[in-house]
Structure formats: structure tokens, C-alpha cells
Design an enzyme around this catalytic site. Structure first.
Site, PDB file in Angstrom:
ATOM      1  N   CYS A  76       0.884  -1.471   0.359  1.00 17.40           N
ATOM      2  CA  CYS A  76       0.176  -0.282  -0.089  1.00 17.40           C
ATOM      3  C   CYS A  76       0.917   1.116  -0.245  1.00 17.40           C
ATOM      4  CB  CYS A  76      -0.728  -0.041   1.217  1.00 17.40           C
ATOM      5  SG  CYS A  76      -1.598   1.447   1.022  1.00 17.40           S
ATOM      6  N   CYS A 189      -1.354   3.781  -6.648  1.00 17.33           N
ATOM      7  CA  CYS A 189      -2.178   3.375  -5.975  1.00 17.33           C
ATOM      8  C   CYS A 189      -1.850   1.823  -6.004  1.00 17.33           C
ATOM      9  CB  CYS A 189      -3.574   4.039  -5.669  1.00 17.33           C
ATOM     10  SG  CYS A 189      -4.666   2.918  -4.643  1.00 17.33           S
ATOM     11  N   THR A 190      -2.100   0.640  -5.043  1.00 18.82           N
ATOM     12  CA  THR A 190      -1.766  -0.360  -5.051  1.00 18.82           C
ATOM     13  C   THR A 190      -3.207  -0.917  -5.844  1.00 18.82           C
ATOM     14  OG1 THR A 190      -2.621  -1.147  -2.970  1.00 18.82           O
ATOM     15  CG2 THR A 190      -0.372  -0.644  -3.241  1.00 18.82           C
TER      16      THR A 190
HETATM   17  N1  DGL Z   1      -3.809   0.820  -1.642  1.00 24.81           N
HETATM   18  C1  DGL Z   1      -3.826   1.456  -1.118  1.00 24.81           C
HETATM   19  C2  DGL Z   1      -2.623   2.357  -1.919  1.00 24.81           C
HETATM   20  O1  DGL Z   1      -1.602   1.766  -2.776  1.00 24.81           O
HETATM   21  C3  DGL Z   1      -4.818   2.794  -0.880  1.00 24.81           C
HETATM   22  C4  DGL Z   1      -5.992   2.742  -1.020  1.00 24.81           C
HETATM   23  C5  DGL Z   1      -6.862   3.638   0.072  1.00 24.81           C
HETATM   24  O2  DGL Z   1      -7.271   2.756   1.053  1.00 24.81           O
HETATM   25  O3  DGL Z   1      -7.146   4.614  -0.177  1.00 24.81           O
HETATM   26  O4  DGL Z   1      -2.184   3.406  -1.477  1.00 24.81           O
END
Ligand code: DGL
Length: 273
Positions: A76, A189-190
Site C-alpha cells: 500500500c 496506488c496498489t
Molecule cells: N491501496 C492503497 C495505496 O496503495 C490505498 C487505498 C486506500 O485505502 O485509499 O495507496
């Protein structure tokens, strides 16, 4: 003490870390994995930095207590940018690999010297990203786009969506970046890696779509090697029980997390506090 046969733990606010898990499995087929989606804390990207830090530390603490991993991957960007130091401080001696936007490879690819980064609002605003840009892309203009709607789409509506819905979901961010002349787009963002083909289709052939999944897997492999914790592949795979999915908050996985678990070969293992 972290035993070589212990699993590798992946953690994200939701389903975003799954493409990273998949890349790590490809590179490290002898390893066993566990995955935690912080369902109760989702989304991170619209929360204040302190809250993200608290959630990430407590989720990783619960995952470590439950599964005793030999390494943790924070899959993340938001949690890494805001909380990687806090997670490391809370787990002395444990390998903790973070995930940050792939600015360096994007800078190597961009001829226009204009790079788009699409991520959560918290991640695009973080000083960490400014530091990455200074270090690796000082001569590039960085176009930062926060897209909370797209995070929500992936987490709640991706499964069962049509191609047309997916293309329409990525179009606003891609359009905003193309208007600013970028020729490389970093999926920062993953969650957005679930849509990398749609990003490529909407952006067109002149634009590179860049992510960090292979870099994170390679970093994990090198940290395990350094610590003598890498399992050797004997051609038979990891064997034993399947990789496990945990969720925070009460309740069974339901169709969404159940569907992702099936797609990524995880077996439901229970709730963590
Ligand atoms: N998957 C997350 C990232 O890479 C964040 C998504 C979220 O919870 O807002 O930042």
C-alpha cells in the site's frame, strides 16, 4: 527468531495488495503467503496521516501476532508513505518491505519529462512523494492526481464490472494527465494495478504505464536472501496448505472479498481485531 518456513505477510487497506502478492508468488514459488485486508479501516487515502499510521501499525501487529511471518510487505503506497517507519519501529528485527510510486523507472522512460502519478489523495500530498521526485526525477514535471473514486470502484465494484465500466472508471484521471502532456503514468496506488490494462487502453500506445510490483518482489527476495530466509525452489512449489486471507472487522468475506480470494487463490482464514 524468524524461521525460513514461516510465511510472508502482505498487507493493504483492501484488495490493492493482491497484484503485488501475485508478482511475489511468481518470483518466489517456494514461499507461503498470508494476506490481510484492513477492511475495517478502508479507505486509507482520505484519512489523516495519524489515523493511517495508527491503523497500519495495529493491523500489522495483529497479522504478525497471528501468523508469525518472516517478512511483511506493506503493499500500500499510502501506508508506506505515511507509516513505514512506525511499522518498522513496532517490529524490530522483522523484514518490512514498503511500496512507493515507481517514479524512478518512469523517469527513465519519459521523453517528455512529464510524469503523471495517480494515487490516493493522501499519497499524492505526502512529503515522501516530493522526496522521491527530487531524488529520481528532478528534471521532470510531476502531475499528481488523487482519485478516491477509483479506489472505491476497485474495492467495491471491480468484480462483475464490464470492460466499458472499467474504461469509464479510469478515463477521468487518464484524461487529466494526458491534458498536461505526460508520456508516463505511475500507478501510485496498489488498487489501480487491477486496472493496468484499462489504463494502457485509455492512455494509448505513446504512454508508458508503470508500476512497482516487480520491484517490490525483487526487493523482498533480496532482503530474504540477505537474512538467509529465502526458501529454495525445488520445482514442486510451496506445497502444504493454501495461502490465507485475513480481514479486519467482523463478518465473513461476503461476495466481494470471497470473489477476490478465489481469483487470487487464497483461502479464508478469519477476522483479526
Ligand atoms: N491501496 C492503497 C495505496 O496503495 C490505498 C487505498 C486506500 O485505502 O485509499 O495507496
Amino acid at each position: 527468531m524468524h524461521a525460513i518456513d514461516s510465511p510472508i505477510a502482505f498487507f493493504d487497506s483492501g484488495v490493492g495488495g493482491l497484484p503485488y502478492l501475485e508478482a511475489a508468488r511468481r518470483l518466489l514459488p517456494a514461499e507461503r503467503f498470508v494476506y490481510l485486508a484492513d477492511r475495517a479501516g478502508f479507505p486509507y487515502g482520505t484519512k489523516a496521516a495519524d489515523e493511517v499510521r495508527e491503523r497500519a501499525v495495529s493491523a500489522v501487529r495483529a497479522l504478525v501476532a497471528k501468523t508469525g511471518p518472516k517478512a511483511v510487505v506493506i503493499a500500500c503506497n499510502t501506508a508506506t508513505e505515511l507509516a513505514v517507519d512506525a511499522v518498522r519501529d513496532d517490529n524490530p528485527g522483522l523484514i518490512v518491505v514498503g511500496t512507493v510510486p515507481a517514479i524512478k523507472p518512469a523517469a527513465a522512460l519519459s521523453r517528455a519529462r512529464r510524469i503523471g502519478v495517480v494515487a490516493t489523495e493522501a499519497a499524492v500530498a505526502a512529503d515522501y512523494l516530493t522526496g522521491l521526485a527530487k531524488a529520481w526525477a528532478a528534471d521532470c514535471e510531476l502531475v499528481r492526481i488523487g482519485d478516491a473514486t477509483l479506489v472505491e470502484f476497485v474495492e467495491r465494484r471491480l468484480l462483475g464490472s464490464s470492460l466499458d465500466e472499467r474504461l469509464r472508471a479510469v478515463a477521468p484521471s487518464v484524461g487529466a494527465m494526458l491534458d498536461r502532456g505526460v508520456d508516463a503514468i505511475v500507478l501510485g496506488c496498489t488498487h489501480f494495478l487491477h486496472l493496468s490494462e484499462e489504463f494502457a487502453a485509455v492512455a494509448g500506445p505513446g504512454v508508458a504505464i508503470v508500476d512497482s510490483r516487480d520491484g517490490v518482489a525483487a526487493r523482498l527476495a533480496s532482503r530474504l536472501t540477505e537474512e538467509g530466509l529465502l526458501r529454495t525452489y525445488d520445482g514442486r512449489g510451496a506445497g502444504g496448505s493454501p495461502d490465507r486471507l485475513f480481514l479486519t472487522g467482523p463478518g465473513d468475506p461476503g461476495p466481494v472479498y470471497g470473489g477476490f480470494a478465489e481469483r487470487f487463490g487464497l483461502s479464508w482464514a478469519g477476522c483479526l481485531p
